[in-house]
Write a protein that holds these residues in place. Structure first.
Motif, short mmCIF file in Angstrom:
data_model
loop_
_atom_site.label_atom_id
_atom_site.label_comp_id
_atom_site.label_asym_id
_atom_site.label_seq_id
_atom_site.Cartn_x
_atom_site.Cartn_y
_atom_site.Cartn_z
N PRO A 94 0.84 -1.21 0.00
CA PRO A 94 0.00 0.00 0.00
C PRO A 94 0.88 1.26 0.00
O PRO A 94 0.74 2.12 0.85
N TYR A 95 1.82 1.30 -0.96
CA TYR A 95 2.70 2.45 -1.16
C TYR A 95 3.69 2.65 -0.01
O TYR A 95 4.15 3.77 0.23
N ARG A 106 -6.13 11.50 -5.17
CA ARG A 106 -7.13 11.05 -6.13
C ARG A 106 -7.51 12.10 -7.17
O ARG A 106 -7.54 13.30 -6.86
N LEU A 130 -5.77 6.97 -8.44
CA LEU A 130 -5.07 7.19 -7.16
C LEU A 130 -3.57 7.07 -7.35
O LEU A 130 -3.08 6.09 -7.94
N HIS A 131 -2.84 8.05 -6.79
CA HIS A 131 -1.37 7.97 -6.68
C HIS A 131 -0.67 7.60 -7.99
O HIS A 131 0.25 6.77 -8.02
N HIS A 205 5.27 8.66 0.57
CA HIS A 205 4.22 7.89 1.25
C HIS A 205 4.76 6.97 2.34
O HIS A 205 4.32 5.82 2.48
N TYR A 207 5.09 5.25 5.85
CA TYR A 207 4.23 4.96 7.01
C TYR A 207 5.12 5.01 8.25
O TYR A 207 6.07 4.23 8.36
N LEU A 236 -13.93 9.41 -1.43
CA LEU A 236 -12.77 10.18 -0.94
C LEU A 236 -12.28 11.27 -1.90
O LEU A 236 -11.11 11.67 -1.87
N ASP A 276 -8.43 10.12 6.72
CA ASP A 276 -7.83 9.92 5.40
C ASP A 276 -8.24 11.14 4.59
O ASP A 276 -8.98 11.05 3.62
N GLN A 313 -1.99 15.44 3.51
CA GLN A 313 -2.92 14.35 3.69
C GLN A 313 -2.48 13.56 4.93
O GLN A 313 -1.34 13.12 5.01
N TYR A 315 -3.25 10.19 6.82
CA TYR A 315 -3.90 8.89 6.64
C TYR A 315 -3.52 8.03 7.83
O TYR A 315 -2.33 7.83 8.11
N PHE A 319 -6.62 1.20 6.14
CA PHE A 319 -6.81 0.02 5.28
C PHE A 319 -5.85 -1.11 5.61
O PHE A 319 -5.91 -2.17 4.99
N GLU A 341 1.35 13.12 4.12
CA GLU A 341 1.80 13.33 2.74
C GLU A 341 1.58 14.79 2.37
O GLU A 341 0.44 15.21 2.18
#
Ligand code: GLA
Length: 376
Positions: A94-95, A106, A130-131, A205, A207, A236, A276, A313, A315, A319, A341
């Motif tokens: 997930p990136y 998005r 997305l992305h 991105h 985490y 979103l 998010d 952003q 997040y 997910f 982000e």
């Protein structure tokens, strides 16, 4: 006797001088990290600053696979999510740790119109784009080389995205520099040029989990220097409204644990499965504007973010669902990591009232973000 004392003293002074010279040196090393299905080889670079902070970056996706920063006792631990090896990233990610482009976040229905021409992008998030699409900048192998900088070590990453890639117009030539400074900052500097009018919104991105995965991120204390945020629809995409955060769960202006309001009854939180959303940053006359800080009270780690971008952003890892086993056999459950982000607003190509994301030939897209690590 006098001579012996003098010799002894001289040895002590010499020893002290040597110890002084042995202050750790900053370094940048590289090693092979695997081979891509198309036969290209992936290299992993390790940047280390004079204080011993270090980060691993691979050419694939410009992905930061590890970032080791000290806790308040000086213990270095890895504070980012990811995999132990390349295969993990290739299978599904997930990136994690990746550079995102051409457009972070998005774009509604995977389409936009520029100069009266409608462009159709890859729809890879329901009906939205997305992305950067199915093969965004997170899934290409960047060309990397060390860059000489004052006061730290740096790695330059470059990639030329062909005209039409994932549906975008123009050849986009991108260079990103990751600097690890001796002031314990990770700086990301982005540059891009184009040969046709196009849209660009690059971001990073990673985490973060400042406990190094000992706990989830709900006790991390977040400050967002943002008086308003962009409410979204159920897919979103921003509705176009800039909504003040005051008296909502989205108010992080004076700082609070991420978990405090995340379960509150709120349509926006329902849409995002938590946070998010894109927050609109308070403007200042500084080039690098204070955007956010995250403090983790057990380790004492603090990360402060400064940016030239107008928004961020946040997040909250909603997910992540336990289906991924990452580094050191850690299972990534919901809220085990957070992303911050820095970026322009999502869906700007379709919302002309949002700050401009169009890049024209002859212009250079140039922006940077700094993440500063310390403890308290
Ligand atoms: C972004 C998006 C999220 C999610 C993650 C990746 O931050 O805003 O909705 O797609 O990337 O899982």
């Amino acid at each position: 006797m006098k001579n012996r004392n003098t010799l002894f003293l001289a040895l002590i002074i010499l020893g002290f001088a040597c110890a002084q010279q042995e202050a750790p040196k900053a370094s940048l090393t590289s090693a092979p990290f695997g081979i891509l299905p198309n036969g290209d080889s992936v290299t992993l670079f390790t940047l280390t600053n004079v204080n011993g902070l270090s980060m691993d970056v691979m050419t694939y996706g410009g992905i930061v696979t590890a970032l080791r920063v000290p806790d308040r006792d000086g213990k270095l631990e890895d504070v980012v999510l990811g995999y132990d090896n390349l295969d993990g990233y290739l299978e599904s990610s997930p990136y994690f740790g990746a550079l995102i482009g051409r457009y972070g976040n998005r774009i509604a229905d995977g389409r936009f119109t520029l100069d009266s021409v409608e462009y159709t992008l890859v729809q890879n998030n329901g009906k939205n784009h997305l992305h950067g699409g199915t093969v965004g900048f997170d899934k290409v192998n960047w060309t990397a080389a060390p860059v000489e900088v004052e006061g730290g070590v740096a790695l330059g990453l470059s990639y030329v995205s062909a005209d039409g890639e994932e549906g975008y117009p123009g050849t986009l030539t991108t260079q990103v520099i990751y600097t690890l400074s001796n002031e314990d900052e990770w700086k990301v500097s982005y540059e891009a040029t184009t040969d046709q009018r196009t849209v660009v919104n690059l971001t990073q991105h990673t985490y973060f989990n400042l406990t190094s995965m000992k706990e989830d991120i709900l006790n991390h204390e977040l400050v967002l220097n943002a008086p308003s945020f962009l409410p979204v629809d159920s897919t979103l995409i921003p509705t176009g409204e800039l909504r003040p955060v005051a008296d909502t769960p989205f108010d992080f202006t004076s700082g609070k644990p991420i978990g405090r309001d995340i379960m509150k009854e709120n349509t926006q939180l329902t849409y995002g499965l938590g946070f998010d959303h894109c927050w609109v940053l308070e403007k200042s006359d500084k080039k690098l504007n204070f955007a956010a800080s995250v403090y983790e009270p057990v380790s004492g780690r603090l990360m402060e973010i400064f940016t030239e971008e107008p928004a961020i952003q946040f997040y909250s890892g909603n997910f992540l669902d336990g289906s991924i086993t990452g580094k050191n056999s850690k299972v990534y459950n919901q809220r085990n990591g957070l992303c911050l982000e820095t970026q322009h607003y999502p869906d700007s190509p379709n919302q002309p009232q949002f700050p401009n994301v169009v890049l024209s030939p002859g212009e250079t897209y140039r922006t940077s973000t700094v993440m500063k690590f310390s403890t308290k």
